[in-house]
Design a protein around this motif. Structure first.
Motif, mmCIF file in Angstrom:
data_model
loop_
_atom_site.group_PDB
_atom_site.id
_atom_site.type_symbol
_atom_site.label_atom_id
_atom_site.label_comp_id
_atom_site.label_asym_id
_atom_site.label_seq_id
_atom_site.Cartn_x
_atom_site.Cartn_y
_atom_site.Cartn_z
ATOM 1 N N LEU A 199 34.183 27.629 35.938
ATOM 2 C CA LEU A 199 33.553 28.355 37.039
ATOM 3 C C LEU A 199 32.525 29.362 36.524
ATOM 4 C CD1 LEU A 199 36.687 28.997 39.286
ATOM 5 C CD2 LEU A 199 34.709 27.567 39.876
ATOM 6 N N PHE A 200 32.859 30.031 35.441
ATOM 7 C CA PHE A 200 31.951 31.007 34.846
ATOM 8 C C PHE A 200 30.670 30.326 34.371
ATOM 9 C CE2 PHE A 200 30.567 33.682 31.202
ATOM 10 C CZ PHE A 200 30.448 34.897 31.851
ATOM 11 N N THR A 201 30.819 29.167 33.743
ATOM 12 C CA THR A 201 29.647 28.417 33.273
ATOM 13 C C THR A 201 28.787 27.950 34.436
ATOM 14 O OG1 THR A 201 30.907 27.653 31.341
ATOM 15 C CG2 THR A 201 28.904 26.432 31.906
ATOM 16 N N VAL A 218 24.927 27.542 47.209
ATOM 17 C CA VAL A 218 26.172 26.758 47.174
ATOM 18 C C VAL A 218 26.978 27.038 45.910
ATOM 19 C CG1 VAL A 218 27.132 24.429 47.115
ATOM 20 C CG2 VAL A 218 25.213 24.943 48.636
ATOM 21 N N VAL A 219 26.353 26.830 44.745
ATOM 22 C CA VAL A 219 27.091 26.960 43.482
ATOM 23 C C VAL A 219 27.434 28.417 43.190
ATOM 24 C CG1 VAL A 219 27.037 26.502 41.005
ATOM 25 C CG2 VAL A 219 25.978 24.886 42.597
ATOM 26 N N GLY A 220 26.466 29.325 43.372
ATOM 27 C CA GLY A 220 26.725 30.736 43.098
ATOM 28 C C GLY A 220 27.794 31.319 43.996
ATOM 29 N N LEU A 272 33.422 33.283 44.769
ATOM 30 C CA LEU A 272 34.644 33.300 45.570
ATOM 31 C C LEU A 272 35.864 32.803 44.797
ATOM 32 C CD1 LEU A 272 33.181 31.922 48.927
ATOM 33 C CD2 LEU A 272 33.968 34.262 48.484
ATOM 34 N N LEU A 273 35.654 31.893 43.847
ATOM 35 C CA LEU A 273 36.788 31.264 43.166
ATOM 36 C C LEU A 273 37.182 31.945 41.860
ATOM 37 C CD1 LEU A 273 35.901 27.491 43.760
ATOM 38 C CD2 LEU A 273 37.622 28.873 44.946
ATOM 39 N N LEU A 274 36.254 32.633 41.189
ATOM 40 C CA LEU A 274 36.618 33.349 39.964
ATOM 41 C C LEU A 274 37.539 34.516 40.307
ATOM 42 C CD1 LEU A 274 33.256 33.413 37.997
ATOM 43 C CD2 LEU A 274 35.440 32.559 37.111
ATOM 44 N N PRO A 275 38.575 34.764 39.500
ATOM 45 C CA PRO A 275 39.495 35.862 39.807
ATOM 46 C C PRO A 275 38.810 37.213 39.718
ATOM 47 C CG PRO A 275 39.940 34.956 37.618
ATOM 48 C CD PRO A 275 38.953 34.032 38.274
ATOM 49 N N ASP A 276 39.231 38.114 40.585
ATOM 50 C CA ASP A 276 38.696 39.477 40.606
ATOM 51 C C ASP A 276 39.807 40.402 41.099
ATOM 52 O OD1 ASP A 276 37.007 41.673 40.502
ATOM 53 O OD2 ASP A 276 36.227 41.328 42.518
ATOM 54 N N PRO A 277 40.730 40.813 40.213
ATOM 55 C CA PRO A 277 41.858 41.643 40.637
ATOM 56 C C PRO A 277 41.386 42.918 41.323
ATOM 57 C CG PRO A 277 42.163 40.873 38.388
ATOM 58 C CD PRO A 277 40.757 40.521 38.777
#
Length: 411
Positions: free
Chosen positions: A19-21, A189-191, A196-201
Protein backbone atom coordinates in the motif's frame (compact mmCIF):
# COMPACT_ATOMS: atom_id res chain seq x y z
CA UNK A 1 18.25 11.75 19.48
CA UNK A 2 15.16 10.27 21.05
CA UNK A 3 14.61 6.61 21.78
CA UNK A 4 12.44 4.59 19.44
CA UNK A 5 8.98 3.98 20.83
CA UNK A 6 7.73 0.40 21.14
CA UNK A 7 5.07 1.03 18.51
CA UNK A 8 7.80 1.41 15.90
CA UNK A 9 9.77 -1.73 16.73
CA UNK A 10 7.27 -4.02 14.97
CA UNK A 11 8.16 -4.98 11.42
CA UNK A 12 5.68 -4.05 8.72
CA UNK A 13 4.28 -6.81 6.55
CA UNK A 14 3.76 -7.20 2.80
CA UNK A 15 0.36 -5.49 2.88
CA UNK A 16 1.79 -2.34 4.49
CA UNK A 17 4.70 -2.16 2.07
CA UNK A 18 2.44 -2.75 -0.95
CA UNK A 19 0.00 0.00 0.00
CA UNK A 20 2.84 2.37 0.83
CA UNK A 21 4.48 1.70 -2.54
CA UNK A 22 1.21 2.24 -4.41
CA UNK A 23 0.69 5.56 -2.64
CA UNK A 24 4.09 6.82 -3.75
CA UNK A 25 3.69 5.41 -7.24
CA UNK A 26 0.53 7.49 -7.65
CA UNK A 27 2.15 10.61 -6.17
CA UNK A 28 5.23 10.45 -8.37
CA UNK A 29 3.22 9.62 -11.50
CA UNK A 30 1.00 12.69 -11.23
CA UNK A 31 3.81 15.01 -10.14
CA UNK A 32 6.54 14.07 -12.62
CA UNK A 33 4.57 13.33 -15.79
CA UNK A 34 3.57 17.01 -16.13
CA UNK A 35 7.11 18.11 -15.24
CA UNK A 36 8.70 15.91 -17.90
CA UNK A 37 6.09 16.06 -20.65
CA UNK A 38 2.78 17.90 -20.24
CA UNK A 39 3.99 21.26 -18.90
CA UNK A 40 6.78 21.65 -21.50
CA UNK A 41 4.27 20.86 -24.26
CA UNK A 42 1.77 23.35 -22.84
CA UNK A 43 4.35 26.11 -22.51
CA UNK A 44 6.52 25.45 -25.56
CA UNK A 45 6.94 28.41 -27.91
CA UNK A 46 7.78 28.65 -31.65
CA UNK A 47 11.27 27.71 -32.79
CA UNK A 48 12.34 31.34 -33.23
CA UNK A 49 11.55 32.03 -29.55
CA UNK A 50 12.17 28.63 -27.94
CA UNK A 51 14.12 30.10 -25.01
CA UNK A 52 10.93 31.88 -23.93
CA UNK A 53 9.22 28.51 -23.53
CA UNK A 54 12.10 27.20 -21.42
CA UNK A 55 11.95 30.26 -19.17
CA UNK A 56 8.14 30.05 -18.79
CA UNK A 57 8.37 26.37 -17.88
CA UNK A 58 11.11 27.06 -15.34
CA UNK A 59 9.12 29.83 -13.69
CA UNK A 60 5.94 27.74 -13.46
CA UNK A 61 7.83 24.84 -11.89
CA UNK A 62 9.67 27.22 -9.58
CA UNK A 63 6.53 28.91 -8.27
CA UNK A 64 4.89 25.52 -7.79
CA UNK A 65 7.94 24.33 -5.89
CA UNK A 66 7.77 27.37 -3.61
CA UNK A 67 4.14 26.58 -2.81
CA UNK A 68 5.10 23.01 -1.92
CA UNK A 69 7.91 24.23 0.29
CA UNK A 70 5.48 26.21 2.39
CA UNK A 71 2.69 23.63 2.43
CA UNK A 72 4.64 20.47 3.27
CA UNK A 73 6.15 21.35 6.67
CA UNK A 74 3.00 23.25 7.68
CA UNK A 75 0.80 20.23 6.99
CA UNK A 76 3.28 17.97 8.75
CA UNK A 77 3.38 20.17 11.84
CA UNK A 78 -0.42 20.31 12.00
CA UNK A 79 -0.71 16.53 11.65
CA UNK A 80 1.81 16.07 14.50
CA UNK A 81 -0.56 18.11 16.66
CA UNK A 82 -3.68 16.07 15.87
CA UNK A 83 -6.13 15.87 18.77
CA UNK A 84 -5.86 12.87 21.06
CA UNK A 85 -8.09 10.03 19.90
CA UNK A 86 -8.07 11.14 16.26
CA UNK A 87 -6.02 10.02 13.27
CA UNK A 88 -2.97 12.16 12.62
CA UNK A 89 -1.85 11.26 9.08
CA UNK A 90 -4.92 9.93 7.23
CA UNK A 91 -6.93 13.19 6.97
CA UNK A 92 -3.96 15.04 5.52
CA UNK A 93 -3.05 12.23 3.11
CA UNK A 94 -6.64 12.01 1.87
CA UNK A 95 -7.11 15.78 1.62
CA UNK A 96 -3.81 16.15 -0.23
CA UNK A 97 -4.58 13.57 -2.90
CA UNK A 98 -8.07 14.96 -3.54
CA UNK A 99 -6.74 18.52 -3.85
CA UNK A 100 -4.12 17.23 -6.29
CA UNK A 101 -6.77 15.54 -8.43
CA UNK A 102 -8.94 18.67 -8.64
CA UNK A 103 -6.02 20.94 -9.52
CA UNK A 104 -4.72 18.55 -12.20
CA UNK A 105 -8.06 18.92 -13.96
CA UNK A 106 -7.86 22.71 -13.65
CA UNK A 107 -4.30 22.73 -15.03
CA UNK A 108 -5.39 20.65 -18.00
CA UNK A 109 -8.04 23.19 -18.96
CA UNK A 110 -5.82 26.22 -18.30
CA UNK A 111 -4.20 28.29 -21.04
CA UNK A 112 -1.13 30.50 -20.99
CA UNK A 113 1.66 30.65 -18.38
CA UNK A 114 -0.49 32.42 -15.76
CA UNK A 115 -3.39 29.97 -15.90
CA UNK A 116 -1.15 26.92 -16.07
CA UNK A 117 0.97 28.29 -13.24
CA UNK A 118 -2.05 28.85 -10.99
CA UNK A 119 -3.26 25.30 -11.54
CA UNK A 120 0.20 23.88 -10.96
CA UNK A 121 0.51 25.71 -7.65
CA UNK A 122 -2.57 23.81 -6.46
CA UNK A 123 -1.11 20.52 -7.66
CA UNK A 124 2.17 21.25 -5.85
CA UNK A 125 0.37 22.04 -2.60
CA UNK A 126 -1.70 18.85 -2.78
CA UNK A 127 1.37 16.73 -3.50
CA UNK A 128 3.33 18.36 -0.66
CA UNK A 129 0.53 17.80 1.87
CA UNK A 130 -0.03 14.15 0.96
CA UNK A 131 3.72 13.48 0.76
CA UNK A 132 4.27 14.85 4.26
CA UNK A 133 1.60 12.54 5.64
CA UNK A 134 2.81 9.40 3.85
CA UNK A 135 6.49 10.08 4.61
CA UNK A 136 5.74 10.43 8.33
CA UNK A 137 4.60 6.79 8.37
CA UNK A 138 8.23 5.68 7.90
CA UNK A 139 9.27 7.15 11.25
CA UNK A 140 5.91 6.51 12.92
CA UNK A 141 5.60 2.81 12.24
CA UNK A 142 8.88 1.26 11.04
CA UNK A 143 12.00 0.10 12.91
CA UNK A 144 15.38 1.27 11.61
CA UNK A 145 15.94 -2.11 9.93
CA UNK A 146 13.03 -1.48 7.52
CA UNK A 147 13.48 2.20 6.76
CA UNK A 148 15.85 1.51 3.89
CA UNK A 149 13.31 -0.84 2.29
CA UNK A 150 10.52 1.74 2.66
CA UNK A 151 12.77 4.46 1.27
CA UNK A 152 13.60 2.16 -1.65
CA UNK A 153 9.88 1.94 -2.34
CA UNK A 154 9.73 5.74 -2.45
CA UNK A 155 12.79 6.04 -4.70
CA UNK A 156 11.92 3.27 -7.15
CA UNK A 157 8.31 4.46 -7.36
CA UNK A 158 9.62 7.83 -8.47
CA UNK A 159 11.29 6.34 -11.53
CA UNK A 160 8.49 3.89 -12.31
CA UNK A 161 5.96 6.70 -11.95
CA UNK A 162 7.65 8.73 -14.68
CA UNK A 163 7.61 5.77 -17.06
CA UNK A 164 4.02 4.90 -16.20
CA UNK A 165 2.73 8.43 -16.70
CA UNK A 166 4.75 9.42 -19.77
CA UNK A 167 4.29 5.95 -21.28
CA UNK A 168 0.51 6.05 -20.95
CA UNK A 169 0.26 9.55 -22.42
CA UNK A 170 2.61 8.84 -25.35
CA UNK A 171 1.58 5.27 -26.19
CA UNK A 172 -2.16 5.99 -25.90
CA UNK A 173 -1.72 9.11 -28.03
CA UNK A 174 -3.41 11.32 -25.43
CA UNK A 175 -3.56 15.07 -25.82
CA UNK A 176 -2.47 17.44 -23.07
CA UNK A 177 -5.94 17.81 -21.55
CA UNK A 178 -6.67 14.07 -21.68
CA UNK A 179 -3.30 13.40 -20.06
CA UNK A 180 -4.15 15.60 -17.09
CA UNK A 181 -7.56 13.96 -16.72
CA UNK A 182 -5.93 10.52 -16.65
CA UNK A 183 -3.50 11.63 -13.96
CA UNK A 184 -6.34 13.11 -11.89
CA UNK A 185 -8.12 9.76 -11.98
CA UNK A 186 -4.98 7.89 -10.94
CA UNK A 187 -4.32 10.00 -7.84
CA UNK A 188 -8.00 10.15 -6.85
CA UNK A 189 -8.44 6.37 -6.92
CA UNK A 190 -5.04 4.97 -5.92
CA UNK A 191 -4.05 7.76 -3.52
CA UNK A 192 -7.38 7.72 -1.70
CA UNK A 193 -7.36 3.92 -1.37
CA UNK A 194 -3.85 3.93 0.11
CA UNK A 195 -4.71 6.76 2.52
CA UNK A 196 -7.76 4.88 3.78
CA UNK A 197 -6.19 1.42 4.01
CA UNK A 198 -2.76 2.18 5.52
CA UNK A 199 -2.86 1.98 9.34
CA UNK A 200 -2.94 5.24 11.26
CA UNK A 201 -3.34 4.65 15.02
CA UNK A 202 -5.20 7.44 16.86
CA UNK A 203 -3.07 10.09 18.49
CA UNK A 204 -2.44 10.21 22.23
CA UNK A 205 -1.47 13.12 24.47
CA UNK A 206 2.07 11.68 24.70
CA UNK A 207 2.43 11.88 20.91
CA UNK A 208 1.50 15.55 20.71
CA UNK A 209 4.38 18.06 20.85
CA UNK A 210 4.45 20.30 23.89
CA UNK A 211 4.75 24.01 23.26
CA UNK A 212 6.60 24.82 26.46
CA UNK A 213 10.22 25.75 25.83
CA UNK A 214 10.17 24.53 22.22
CA UNK A 215 11.49 26.48 19.25
CA UNK A 216 9.23 26.06 16.19
CA UNK A 217 12.18 24.94 14.04
CA UNK A 218 14.30 23.32 16.74
CA UNK A 219 15.30 20.47 14.41
CA UNK A 220 17.29 22.89 12.24
CA UNK A 221 19.54 23.56 15.23
CA UNK A 222 20.62 19.92 15.27
CA UNK A 223 24.06 19.83 13.62
CA UNK A 224 23.77 16.51 11.81
CA UNK A 225 20.17 17.03 10.70
CA UNK A 226 21.11 20.44 9.28
CA UNK A 227 24.09 19.06 7.34
CA UNK A 228 21.95 16.25 5.97
CA UNK A 229 19.28 18.73 4.84
CA UNK A 230 21.80 20.99 3.09
CA UNK A 231 23.40 18.06 1.26
CA UNK A 232 20.01 16.72 0.23
CA UNK A 233 18.94 20.14 -1.08
CA UNK A 234 22.03 20.73 -3.19
CA UNK A 235 22.02 17.19 -4.59
CA UNK A 236 18.35 17.54 -5.56
CA UNK A 237 19.11 20.79 -7.35
CA UNK A 238 21.80 18.95 -9.31
CA UNK A 239 19.31 16.22 -10.23
CA UNK A 240 16.66 18.74 -11.29
CA UNK A 241 19.19 20.52 -13.50
CA UNK A 242 20.09 17.23 -15.15
CA UNK A 243 16.53 16.02 -15.79
CA UNK A 244 13.92 18.83 -15.80
CA UNK A 245 14.92 20.21 -19.22
CA UNK A 246 15.34 16.88 -21.04
CA UNK A 247 12.51 17.47 -23.52
CA UNK A 248 13.76 20.96 -24.33
CA UNK A 249 17.28 19.54 -24.76
CA UNK A 250 16.02 16.96 -27.26
CA UNK A 251 13.96 19.58 -29.12
CA UNK A 252 16.38 22.48 -29.20
CA UNK A 253 19.75 21.11 -28.09
CA UNK A 254 19.76 18.11 -30.44
CA UNK A 255 17.28 19.53 -32.95
CA UNK A 256 14.86 16.59 -32.94
CA UNK A 257 11.28 16.99 -34.30
CA UNK A 258 8.55 16.99 -31.64
CA UNK A 259 7.22 13.43 -32.30
CA UNK A 260 10.76 12.01 -32.30
CA UNK A 261 11.66 13.97 -29.17
CA UNK A 262 8.60 12.62 -27.33
CA UNK A 263 9.45 9.04 -28.27
CA UNK A 264 13.10 9.52 -27.29
CA UNK A 265 12.10 11.15 -24.02
CA UNK A 266 10.15 8.00 -23.15
CA UNK A 267 13.18 5.89 -24.06
CA UNK A 268 15.46 8.01 -21.85
CA UNK A 269 13.00 7.76 -18.99
CA UNK A 270 12.88 3.96 -19.38
CA UNK A 271 16.67 3.76 -19.13
CA UNK A 272 16.66 6.14 -16.16
CA UNK A 273 13.95 4.08 -14.46
CA UNK A 274 15.68 0.73 -14.81
CA UNK A 275 18.79 2.04 -13.11
CA UNK A 276 16.88 3.97 -10.44
CA UNK A 277 15.02 0.80 -9.45
CA UNK A 278 18.19 -1.31 -9.44
CA UNK A 279 20.07 1.25 -7.33
CA UNK A 280 17.13 1.84 -4.98
CA UNK A 281 16.56 -1.82 -4.18
CA UNK A 282 20.22 -2.74 -3.77
CA UNK A 283 21.25 0.27 -1.68
CA UNK A 284 18.08 0.10 0.42
CA UNK A 285 18.83 -3.51 1.41
CA UNK A 286 22.55 -2.86 1.91
CA UNK A 287 21.93 0.21 4.07
CA UNK A 288 19.45 -1.71 6.25
CA UNK A 289 21.99 -4.48 6.79
CA UNK A 290 25.07 -2.33 7.36
CA UNK A 291 23.49 0.81 8.82
CA UNK A 292 26.12 2.92 7.04
CA UNK A 293 23.81 5.14 5.04
CA UNK A 294 26.10 8.18 4.88
CA UNK A 295 28.86 6.49 2.87
CA UNK A 296 26.39 5.12 0.34
CA UNK A 297 24.70 8.51 -0.02
CA UNK A 298 28.00 10.30 -0.66
CA UNK A 299 29.10 7.71 -3.22
CA UNK A 300 25.79 8.12 -5.02
CA UNK A 301 26.38 11.85 -5.54
CA UNK A 302 29.65 11.09 -7.33
CA UNK A 303 27.85 8.79 -9.77
CA UNK A 304 25.19 11.44 -10.36
CA UNK A 305 27.91 14.01 -11.07
CA UNK A 306 29.42 11.71 -13.71
CA UNK A 307 26.14 11.94 -15.62
CA UNK A 308 26.43 15.70 -16.04
CA UNK A 309 30.08 15.47 -17.09
CA UNK A 310 29.32 12.84 -19.75
CA UNK A 311 26.55 14.77 -21.50
CA UNK A 312 28.42 18.10 -21.28
CA UNK A 313 31.49 16.63 -22.99
CA UNK A 314 29.64 14.60 -25.65
CA UNK A 315 26.19 16.15 -26.34
CA UNK A 316 24.76 13.36 -28.51
CA UNK A 317 21.63 11.28 -28.07
CA UNK A 318 23.72 8.14 -27.52
CA UNK A 319 25.68 9.78 -24.71
CA UNK A 320 22.43 11.16 -23.32
CA UNK A 321 21.32 7.53 -22.92
CA UNK A 322 24.51 6.76 -20.99
CA UNK A 323 24.01 9.88 -18.88
CA UNK A 324 20.43 8.83 -18.10
CA UNK A 325 21.72 5.48 -16.83
CA UNK A 326 24.33 7.15 -14.62
CA UNK A 327 21.80 9.67 -13.33
CA UNK A 328 19.42 6.82 -12.50
CA UNK A 329 22.10 4.91 -10.58
CA UNK A 330 23.23 7.96 -8.65
CA UNK A 331 19.89 9.49 -7.84
CA UNK A 332 18.20 6.15 -7.17
CA UNK A 333 20.80 5.34 -4.55
CA UNK A 334 20.86 8.84 -3.07
CA UNK A 335 17.11 9.29 -2.80
CA UNK A 336 16.68 5.90 -1.12
CA UNK A 337 19.58 5.98 1.30
CA UNK A 338 19.24 9.70 1.90
CA UNK A 339 15.62 9.40 3.01
CA UNK A 340 16.44 6.52 5.37
CA UNK A 341 19.41 8.55 6.67
CA UNK A 342 17.07 11.48 7.32
CA UNK A 343 14.66 9.24 9.26
CA UNK A 344 17.58 7.99 11.38
CA UNK A 345 18.63 11.57 12.16
CA UNK A 346 15.21 12.89 13.23
CA UNK A 347 15.98 14.94 16.34
CA UNK A 348 12.54 14.92 17.99
CA UNK A 349 10.18 11.99 18.53
CA UNK A 350 7.10 14.20 18.61
CA UNK A 351 7.72 16.14 15.41
CA UNK A 352 8.19 13.39 12.83
CA UNK A 353 5.78 14.71 10.22
CA UNK A 354 7.00 18.29 10.55
CA UNK A 355 10.66 17.33 10.27
CA UNK A 356 10.13 14.84 7.45
CA UNK A 357 8.04 17.55 5.79
CA UNK A 358 11.16 19.70 5.93
CA UNK A 359 13.12 16.80 4.43
CA UNK A 360 10.59 16.63 1.58
CA UNK A 361 10.99 20.37 1.13
CA UNK A 362 14.56 19.83 0.01
CA UNK A 363 13.27 17.80 -2.94
CA UNK A 364 10.57 20.38 -3.68
CA UNK A 365 13.07 23.22 -3.36
CA UNK A 366 15.37 21.38 -5.76
CA UNK A 367 12.49 21.25 -8.25
CA UNK A 368 12.01 24.98 -7.67
CA UNK A 369 15.60 26.11 -8.02
CA UNK A 370 16.71 23.57 -10.65
CA UNK A 371 14.39 24.55 -13.52
CA UNK A 372 14.69 28.28 -12.81
CA UNK A 373 18.48 28.08 -12.60
CA UNK A 374 18.58 25.86 -15.68
CA UNK A 375 16.44 28.28 -17.67
CA UNK A 376 18.76 31.13 -16.65
CA UNK A 377 21.86 29.16 -17.68
CA UNK A 378 20.30 28.29 -21.05
CA UNK A 379 19.43 31.94 -21.64
CA UNK A 380 22.95 32.98 -20.60
CA UNK A 381 24.88 30.80 -23.07
CA UNK A 382 22.15 30.04 -25.63
CA UNK A 383 22.56 26.30 -25.13
CA UNK A 384 22.55 23.49 -22.60
CA UNK A 385 26.19 22.63 -21.85
CA UNK A 386 26.42 24.89 -18.79
CA UNK A 387 23.29 23.28 -17.32
CA UNK A 388 24.94 19.87 -17.24
CA UNK A 389 28.25 21.20 -15.91
CA UNK A 390 26.38 22.91 -13.08
CA UNK A 391 24.47 19.68 -12.39
CA UNK A 392 27.76 17.82 -11.94
CA UNK A 393 29.29 20.45 -9.66
CA UNK A 394 26.22 20.72 -7.45
CA UNK A 395 26.02 16.93 -7.11
CA UNK A 396 29.58 16.82 -5.78
CA UNK A 397 28.94 19.71 -3.40
CA UNK A 398 25.84 17.92 -2.12
CA UNK A 399 27.89 14.83 -1.39
CA UNK A 400 30.46 16.87 0.52
CA UNK A 401 27.79 18.49 2.68
CA UNK A 402 26.18 15.11 3.38
CA UNK A 403 29.55 13.76 4.52
CA UNK A 404 29.60 16.31 7.37
CA UNK A 405 26.56 14.68 9.01
CA UNK A 406 27.57 11.99 11.48
CA UNK A 407 26.16 8.49 11.07
CA UNK A 408 24.10 7.69 14.20
CA UNK A 409 24.63 4.41 16.02
CA UNK A 410 21.97 1.79 15.35
CA UNK A 411 19.24 1.27 17.95
Amino acid sequence: MTEISPARTRRAGLRWMSLFTLAWLAIWTVQLTPVQLLLPLQLDTPEDDWIGGVVSSGLVLGIGGLAGILAGPAAGALSDRGAAGRHRRRPWALGGVLLTAVCLVLTGFAEGPWGVGAGWVGVSIGVAVSSAAFTALIADQLPTTQRGAASAAVGSSQAVGIVLGVGLVVLLGLGIREGYLLLAGVIAVVGSAAALLLPDPPSTEEMRPTRIGRHPLASLRDRDFAWMLSGRLVTNIGNALGTALFLFFLLHGLGQPTPVAQDNLLLLILVYTVFVVIASVITGVVSDRTGNRRTLAVAATVVQAASGVAIALVPTFEMTMVAAALMGLGYGAFSTVGLAFAADLLPDEQDHARDLGIVNVTAALGQLIGPVLGAGLVALVGGFWLVFVAAAVLSLVGGLLTAFARQPSRS
